[in-house]
Design a protein around this motif. Structure first.
Motif, PDB file in Angstrom:
ATOM      1  N   ALA A 183     -18.665   6.441   5.023  1.00 54.14           N
ATOM      2  CA  ALA A 183     -17.504   6.259   5.893  1.00 54.14           C
ATOM      3  C   ALA A 183     -17.702   7.113   7.138  1.00 54.14           C
ATOM      4  O   ALA A 183     -18.237   8.222   7.062  1.00 54.14           O
ATOM      5  CB  ALA A 183     -16.228   6.657   5.171  1.00 54.14           C
ATOM      6  N   THR A 188       0.850  -1.186   0.000  1.00 49.82           N
ATOM      7  CA  THR A 188       0.000   0.000   0.000  1.00 49.82           C
ATOM      8  C   THR A 188       0.888   1.238   0.000  1.00 49.82           C
ATOM      9  O   THR A 188       1.965   1.236   0.594  1.00 49.82           O
ATOM     10  CB  THR A 188      -0.920   0.023   1.235  1.00 49.82           C
ATOM     11  N   ALA A 223      -7.351   1.221  16.303  1.00 51.06           N
ATOM     12  CA  ALA A 223      -7.453   0.878  14.884  1.00 51.06           C
ATOM     13  C   ALA A 223      -8.146   1.957  14.056  1.00 51.06           C
ATOM     14  O   ALA A 223      -8.105   1.931  12.833  1.00 51.06           O
ATOM     15  CB  ALA A 223      -8.204  -0.447  14.723  1.00 51.06           C
ATOM     16  N   TYR A 248      -7.799   8.164   9.971  1.00 50.07           N
ATOM     17  CA  TYR A 248      -8.095   8.667   8.632  1.00 50.07           C
ATOM     18  C   TYR A 248      -6.827   9.255   8.024  1.00 50.07           C
ATOM     19  O   TYR A 248      -5.878   9.590   8.735  1.00 50.07           O
ATOM     20  CB  TYR A 248      -9.218   9.708   8.658  1.00 50.07           C
ATOM     21  N   PRO A 305       0.638   2.539   8.238  1.00 51.36           N
ATOM     22  CA  PRO A 305      -0.287   2.742   9.355  1.00 51.36           C
ATOM     23  C   PRO A 305       0.042   3.979  10.188  1.00 51.36           C
ATOM     24  O   PRO A 305      -0.844   4.614  10.740  1.00 51.36           O
ATOM     25  CB  PRO A 305      -0.141   1.466  10.181  1.00 51.36           C
ATOM     26  N   PHE A 311      -1.653   7.546   9.284  1.00 47.37           N
ATOM     27  CA  PHE A 311      -3.058   7.834   9.584  1.00 47.37           C
ATOM     28  C   PHE A 311      -3.165   8.707  10.831  1.00 47.37           C
ATOM     29  O   PHE A 311      -2.398   8.549  11.773  1.00 47.37           O
ATOM     30  CB  PHE A 311      -3.843   6.541   9.821  1.00 47.37           C
ATOM     31  N   ILE A 346      -9.039   8.453   3.035  1.00 48.41           N
ATOM     32  CA  ILE A 346      -9.050   7.051   3.460  1.00 48.41           C
ATOM     33  C   ILE A 346      -9.451   6.976   4.931  1.00 48.41           C
ATOM     34  O   ILE A 346      -8.933   7.718   5.763  1.00 48.41           O
ATOM     35  CB  ILE A 346      -7.671   6.397   3.276  1.00 48.41           C
ATOM     36  N   ARG A 371      -9.963   4.132   8.074  1.00 44.64           N
ATOM     37  CA  ARG A 371      -9.705   2.745   8.481  1.00 44.64           C
ATOM     38  C   ARG A 371     -10.369   2.475   9.820  1.00 44.64           C
ATOM     39  O   ARG A 371     -10.562   3.377  10.648  1.00 44.64           O
ATOM     40  CB  ARG A 371      -8.222   2.447   8.554  1.00 44.64           C
ATOM     41  N   SER A 372     -10.708   1.202  10.029  1.00 42.01           N
ATOM     42  CA  SER A 372     -11.309   0.776  11.294  1.00 42.01           C
ATOM     43  C   SER A 372     -11.204  -0.737  11.389  1.00 42.01           C
ATOM     44  O   SER A 372     -10.869  -1.414  10.421  1.00 42.01           O
ATOM     45  CB  SER A 372     -12.772   1.213  11.369  1.00 42.01           C
ATOM     46  N   ARG A 403     -10.901  -5.919   9.577  1.00 36.18           N
ATOM     47  CA  ARG A 403     -10.322  -4.629   9.218  1.00 36.18           C
ATOM     48  C   ARG A 403     -10.994  -4.073   7.974  1.00 36.18           C
ATOM     49  O   ARG A 403     -11.347  -4.814   7.064  1.00 36.18           O
ATOM     50  CB  ARG A 403      -8.826  -4.776   8.978  1.00 36.18           C
ATOM     51  N   LYS A 404     -11.122  -2.764   7.969  1.00 35.39           N
ATOM     52  CA  LYS A 404     -11.803  -2.115   6.857  1.00 35.39           C
ATOM     53  C   LYS A 404     -11.087  -0.811   6.530  1.00 35.39           C
ATOM     54  O   LYS A 404     -10.748  -0.045   7.424  1.00 35.39           O
ATOM     55  CB  LYS A 404     -13.255  -1.838   7.271  1.00 35.39           C
ATOM     56  N   GLN A 405     -10.837  -0.598   5.245  1.00 33.22           N
ATOM     57  CA  GLN A 405     -10.314   0.671   4.774  1.00 33.22           C
ATOM     58  C   GLN A 405     -11.195   1.126   3.625  1.00 33.22           C
ATOM     59  O   GLN A 405     -11.382   0.389   2.653  1.00 33.22           O
ATOM     60  CB  GLN A 405      -8.873   0.548   4.295  1.00 33.22           C
TER      61      GLN A 405
END
Length: 165
Positions: free
Chosen positions: A139, A5, A80, A83, A9, A12, A91, A93-94, A99-101
């Protein structure tokens, strides 16, 4: 073939640390009510109803076990959240277990709103909700300080208007 990617991490912006207090308070209220409901067989047994001891203890022990498992994961859930604002998209994330982006191009944003419930207001926090055109993707950015949430909303709206021109 796995591709890396383009963001790490650490790039964010995380949720504010006070958001963990909001989650813990919500946990305490929710599981407190569930625990009270699990005490119904104990109350019935105390009034003389012929209820087996295991039917009195099982709901209480099950609720306590589930509550402790939920408690254990709260800090990781908050950690977790985050943004990332990029040049062309945003983007969010959570998730710990799932996990979700969500990547939302600025040009696809339909509207951006800032919400805050009573617990969030107590700690000066808010939640930003982004809704997109077309597929209906949504989101949520949780745990933003109120001022930062308003500023982020303004930046996102401006970026969305710029992309639409």
């Amino acid at each position: 073939m796995a591709t890396a990617t383009p963001w790490s991490p650490s790039s964010f912006t995380p949720a504010h640390r006070d958001y963990a207090k909001v989650k813990l308070t919500t946990w305490a209220i929710t599981w407190g009510v569930i625990l009270l409901a699990s005490l119904v067989p104990a109350v019935l047994a105390a009034t003389g109803a012929g209820i087996a001891l295991w039917l009195v203890l099982a709901p209480i022990l099950l609720v306590l076990l589930l509550a402790l498992l939920a408690l254990r994961i709260i800090r990781r859930q908050v950690a977790a959240l985050g943004y990332l604002e990029r040049e062309e998209d945003f983007i969010v994330r959570s998730g710990v277990m799932w996990r979700k982006q969500v990547v939302i191009p600025y040009g696809r944003m339909q509207y951006v709103e800032v919400n805050s419930g009573p617990l969030e207001r107590r700690y000066g926090l808010c939640q930003l909700t982004l809704n997109t055109a077309g597929t209906g993707a949504t989101a949520h950015v949780y745990g933003l300080p109120e001022r930062e949430g308003q500023e982020l909303r303004e930046r996102l709206v401006a970026a969305g208007e710029e992309q639409m021109l």
